[in-house]
Design a protein around this motif. Structure first.
Motif, mmCIF file in Angstrom:
data_model
loop_
_atom_site.group_PDB
_atom_site.id
_atom_site.type_symbol
_atom_site.label_atom_id
_atom_site.label_comp_id
_atom_site.label_asym_id
_atom_site.label_seq_id
_atom_site.Cartn_x
_atom_site.Cartn_y
_atom_site.Cartn_z
ATOM 1 N N ALA A 1 -18.698 -3.803 3.629
ATOM 2 C CA ALA A 1 -18.198 -3.256 4.891
ATOM 3 C C ALA A 1 -16.746 -2.815 4.798
ATOM 4 O O ALA A 1 -16.213 -2.218 5.732
ATOM 5 C CB ALA A 1 -18.347 -4.297 6.007
ATOM 6 N N GLY A 2 -16.096 -3.111 3.666
ATOM 7 C CA GLY A 2 -14.717 -2.681 3.470
ATOM 8 C C GLY A 2 -13.689 -3.780 3.596
ATOM 9 O O GLY A 2 -12.482 -3.501 3.573
ATOM 10 N N VAL A 3 -14.128 -5.039 3.705
ATOM 11 C CA VAL A 3 -13.187 -6.155 3.839
ATOM 12 C C VAL A 3 -12.564 -6.452 2.476
ATOM 13 O O VAL A 3 -13.263 -6.580 1.475
ATOM 14 C CB VAL A 3 -13.900 -7.411 4.382
ATOM 15 C CG1 VAL A 3 -12.919 -8.586 4.453
ATOM 16 C CG2 VAL A 3 -14.474 -7.135 5.759
ATOM 17 N N LYS A 4 -11.252 -6.589 2.454
ATOM 18 C CA LYS A 4 -10.527 -6.909 1.219
ATOM 19 C C LYS A 4 -9.998 -8.328 1.217
ATOM 20 O O LYS A 4 -9.754 -8.886 0.138
ATOM 21 C CB LYS A 4 -9.368 -5.928 1.025
ATOM 22 C CG LYS A 4 -9.797 -4.475 1.009
ATOM 23 C CD LYS A 4 -10.907 -4.220 0.005
ATOM 24 C CE LYS A 4 -11.466 -2.815 0.128
ATOM 25 N NZ LYS A 4 -12.674 -2.636 -0.695
ATOM 26 N N ALA A 5 -9.785 -8.918 2.382
ATOM 27 C CA ALA A 5 -9.261 -10.282 2.437
ATOM 28 C C ALA A 5 -9.694 -10.950 3.735
ATOM 29 O O ALA A 5 -9.834 -10.291 4.772
ATOM 30 C CB ALA A 5 -7.738 -10.286 2.332
ATOM 31 N N SER B 1 -10.144 -3.993 7.557
ATOM 32 C CA SER B 1 -10.225 -4.432 6.157
ATOM 33 C C SER B 1 -9.696 -5.843 5.945
ATOM 34 O O SER B 1 -9.787 -6.378 4.843
ATOM 35 C CB SER B 1 -9.468 -3.457 5.252
ATOM 36 O OG SER B 1 -8.107 -3.374 5.640
ATOM 37 N N ILE B 2 -9.133 -6.449 6.999
ATOM 38 C CA ILE B 2 -8.629 -7.822 6.909
ATOM 39 C C ILE B 2 -9.219 -8.631 8.061
ATOM 40 O O ILE B 2 -9.132 -8.211 9.230
ATOM 41 C CB ILE B 2 -7.091 -7.875 6.988
ATOM 42 C CG1 ILE B 2 -6.474 -7.061 5.836
ATOM 43 C CG2 ILE B 2 -6.589 -9.320 6.955
ATOM 44 C CD1 ILE B 2 -4.979 -6.902 5.944
ATOM 45 N N ILE B 3 -9.834 -9.760 7.746
ATOM 46 C CA ILE B 3 -10.370 -10.654 8.773
ATOM 47 C C ILE B 3 -9.412 -11.834 8.940
ATOM 48 O O ILE B 3 -9.004 -12.461 7.951
ATOM 49 C CB ILE B 3 -11.774 -11.161 8.404
ATOM 50 C CG1 ILE B 3 -12.773 -9.991 8.427
ATOM 51 C CG2 ILE B 3 -12.227 -12.250 9.375
ATOM 52 C CD1 ILE B 3 -14.190 -10.380 8.021
#
Length: 223
Positions: free
Chosen positions: A158-162, A134-136
């Protein structure tokens, strides 16, 4: 002058008798004293009140939208420099309509499929729709390339938040802000060299603090 005494018997009746002013002292041995065959004993018990424990609040690992929280944690996926929009969402999938629920899920399933084979761990598992990351964590110039607002939508689907990057492409950065799909955060250090894929991190948006829970290191992000 005789005094009156009261004894509560086993039948709860009250007996009254008179005793001499000075009590007599028995010199007999205890074995010679005849005790009553029945005796009522009252036992008083206290009840300890039960304590209700309230579980501590836990930071959720995922949130429904970027604007719904200012602090969360998740598993990190690390990429390097110059990750462009073609790598984030290849051209052949840009015709999908984000407003359609099925197309929105498909956009998530194709997020970052354009990464080269040097990324051994894929962002989306085969036949999956959402990523466990969830974090890239990225290097310089994340989101460069063509103007493709659907790229931010695909990452969010895709579920990424930040996305925490050393720097962003200016157009991609504006797209993140205008769409409100995810948080773009810039680091003061080369953050992609500080993290490994699979590290767990906490992001505090308000304080602009990134904490690598795996290594224990804390990073102050740019305002």
């Amino acid at each position: 002058m005789a005094t009156a005494s009261h004894i509560i018997s086993s039948t709860n009746s009250i007996l009254t008798f008179h005793s001499p002013q000075k009590p007599s002292i028995f010199l007999h041995s205890p074995s010679s004293t005849k005790l009553p065959t029945t005796f009522s004993t009252q036992i008083f018990t206290t009840t300890t009140p039960q304590l209700t424990l309230t579980p501590a609040k836990v930071i959720p690992s995922t949130v429904t939208s970027a604007a719904s929280t200012d602090k969360f944690y998740g598993v990190c996926y690390v990429v390097r420099d110059d990750i462009d929009t073609d790598q984030i969402i290849p051209t052949e999938y840009t015709t999908l309509n984000p407003s359609d629920p099925e197309d929105y899920k498909k956009l998530g399933s194709y997020a970052l499929v354009g990464l080269p084979s040097s990324y051994a761990l894929r962002f989306i598992e085969e036949d999956g729709f959402m990523s466990k990351y969830s974090i890239i964590i990225a290097g310089r110039n994340f989101g460069c390339g063509s103007l493709r607002e659907v790229a931010t939508v695909a990452l969010n689907a895709a579920g990424v938040k930040a996305v925490v990057a050393e720097s962003f492409d200016e157009i991609f950065l504006k797209s993140c802000v205008s769409n409100g799909q995810l948080f773009p955060l810039e680091s003061n250090v080369r953050i992609c060299d500080e993290f490994k894929t699979g590290d767990v991190a906490t992001v505090d948006i308000e304080e602009r603090i990134l904490t690598n829970q795996t290594t224990g290191k804390v990073y102050q992000l740019k305002a």
